[in-house]
Each structure stands twice: as C-alpha cells, then as structure tokens.
Design a protein around this motif. Structure first.
Motif, PDB file in Angstrom:
ATOM      1  N   LEU A  13       0.828  -1.204   0.000  1.00 52.27           N
ATOM      2  CA  LEU A  13       0.000   0.000   0.000  1.00 52.27           C
ATOM      3  C   LEU A  13       0.863   1.255   0.000  1.00 52.27           C
ATOM      4  O   LEU A  13       0.582   2.213  -0.739  1.00 52.27           O
ATOM      5  N   ALA A  14       1.910   1.262   0.816  1.00 53.65           N
ATOM      6  CA  ALA A  14       2.802   2.424   0.887  1.00 53.65           C
ATOM      7  C   ALA A  14       3.514   2.640  -0.442  1.00 53.65           C
ATOM      8  O   ALA A  14       3.585   3.771  -0.934  1.00 53.65           O
ATOM      9  N   ALA A  15       4.030   1.570  -1.022  1.00 50.72           N
ATOM     10  CA  ALA A  15       4.746   1.691  -2.299  1.00 50.72           C
ATOM     11  C   ALA A  15       3.815   2.239  -3.380  1.00 50.72           C
ATOM     12  O   ALA A  15       4.188   3.160  -4.113  1.00 50.72           O
ATOM     13  N   ALA A  16       2.619   1.687  -3.467  1.00 46.19           N
ATOM     14  CA  ALA A  16       1.665   2.148  -4.481  1.00 46.19           C
ATOM     15  C   ALA A  16       1.285   3.605  -4.234  1.00 46.19           C
ATOM     16  O   ALA A  16       1.256   4.412  -5.172  1.00 46.19           O
ATOM     17  N   LEU A  40       1.121  15.399   5.861  1.00 47.67           N
ATOM     18  CA  LEU A  40       0.008  15.306   4.916  1.00 47.67           C
ATOM     19  C   LEU A  40       0.016  13.957   4.197  1.00 47.67           C
ATOM     20  O   LEU A  40      -1.027  13.323   4.031  1.00 47.67           O
ATOM     21  N   GLU A  41       1.205  13.540   3.794  1.00 48.96           N
ATOM     22  CA  GLU A  41       1.348  12.247   3.121  1.00 48.96           C
ATOM     23  C   GLU A  41       0.988  11.104   4.065  1.00 48.96           C
ATOM     24  O   GLU A  41       0.387  10.108   3.658  1.00 48.96           O
ATOM     25  N   MET A  42       1.344  11.229   5.342  1.00 54.62           N
ATOM     26  CA  MET A  42       1.012  10.203   6.332  1.00 54.62           C
ATOM     27  C   MET A  42      -0.492  10.095   6.495  1.00 54.62           C
ATOM     28  O   MET A  42      -1.045   9.001   6.549  1.00 54.62           O
ATOM     29  N   HIS A  43      -1.153  11.230   6.551  1.00 49.56           N
ATOM     30  CA  HIS A  43      -2.612  11.231   6.662  1.00 49.56           C
ATOM     31  C   HIS A  43      -3.244  10.512   5.466  1.00 49.56           C
ATOM     32  O   HIS A  43      -4.136   9.677   5.631  1.00 49.56           O
ATOM     33  N   ALA A  44      -2.758  10.814   4.285  1.00 47.94           N
ATOM     34  CA  ALA A  44      -3.279  10.177   3.071  1.00 47.94           C
ATOM     35  C   ALA A  44      -2.997   8.675   3.087  1.00 47.94           C
ATOM     36  O   ALA A  44      -3.851   7.868   2.706  1.00 47.94           O
ATOM     37  N   LEU A  45      -1.809   8.284   3.539  1.00 50.39           N
ATOM     38  CA  LEU A  45      -1.468   6.865   3.621  1.00 50.39           C
ATOM     39  C   LEU A  45      -2.367   6.147   4.618  1.00 50.39           C
ATOM     40  O   LEU A  45      -2.811   5.027   4.372  1.00 50.39           O
ATOM     41  N   VAL A  48      -5.597   5.352   2.996  1.00 53.14           N
ATOM     42  CA  VAL A  48      -5.444   4.196   2.108  1.00 53.14           C
ATOM     43  C   VAL A  48      -5.462   2.902   2.922  1.00 53.14           C
ATOM     44  O   VAL A  48      -6.114   1.919   2.548  1.00 53.14           O
ATOM     45  N   ILE A  49      -4.750   2.898   4.038  1.00 52.84           N
ATOM     46  CA  ILE A  49      -4.692   1.715   4.905  1.00 52.84           C
ATOM     47  C   ILE A  49      -6.073   1.393   5.471  1.00 52.84           C
ATOM     48  O   ILE A  49      -6.498   0.232   5.487  1.00 52.84           O
ATOM     49  N   GLU A  50      -6.777   2.417   5.915  1.00 52.39           N
ATOM     50  CA  GLU A  50      -8.124   2.195   6.458  1.00 52.39           C
ATOM     51  C   GLU A  50      -9.061   1.650   5.390  1.00 52.39           C
ATOM     52  O   GLU A  50      -9.839   0.726   5.638  1.00 52.39           O
ATOM     53  N   GLU A  51      -8.985   2.205   4.190  1.00 50.97           N
ATOM     54  CA  GLU A  51      -9.837   1.735   3.100  1.00 50.97           C
ATOM     55  C   GLU A  51      -9.525   0.292   2.707  1.00 50.97           C
ATOM     56  O   GLU A  51     -10.396  -0.414   2.212  1.00 50.97           O
TER      57      GLU A  51
END
Length: 82
Positions: A13-16, A40-45, A48-51
């Motif tokens: 997920l992080a790589a993508a 900001l990037e951490m929040h977005a990641l 993605v993880i939650e989704e």
C-alpha cells in the motif's frame, strides 16, 4: 482481532501510494527520512490503509512510529485492542 493487514500489505500500500517500486519500500525504511513521508502524506497513507481494511492506530501510538514495521505493529496493536 488483528488489524487484518500484514506487513507485506502495508509495504504494498505504501509503495503504491508513494509511487515507488515495492523493492524500494522495505519494512525497516523510515517513513520520514527514507521515504519522504510528511504529515500530509502520512494522513493520506492512513486513509489508504483504512480503506484496505486496516484498523487505524491512535494518535499517541502514531507518535512512536518511525518505520513501516512500526506502523504495522501500531495497526496490529490497535486491532487487538478492539
């Protein structure tokens, strides 16, 4: 019950999300120093993880996260606490 995502899932997920090859995103890579993840990037990641089915760690647990392995451990700990 765990956060349902493996460390490999978190790496993928992080790589993508970061647009990097999986080979460049290892479990011991530091989020800020090695991968260039800002707040900001951490929040977005985390979104993605939650989704993807991950259980988000608490803000307190996130303060201790430095590597992808740390992030996975924080997700697992939060999932186990539920």
């Amino acid at each position: 019950m765990s956060g349902s995502l493996t460390l490999q899932d978190i790496r993928r997920l992080a790589a993508a999300h970061l647009g990097q090859p999986l080979t460049e995103v290892g479990s011991q890579h530091r989020l800020v120093e090695d991968l260039g993840v800002d707040s900001l990037e951490m929040h977005a990641l985390l979104i993605v993880i939650e989704e993807a089915g991950g259980t988000l760690p608490t803000a307190e647990a996130l303060r201790e996260v430095q590597t992808l392995a740390d992030l996975h451990a924080a997700i697992e700990a939060q999932g186990d606490a539920l």
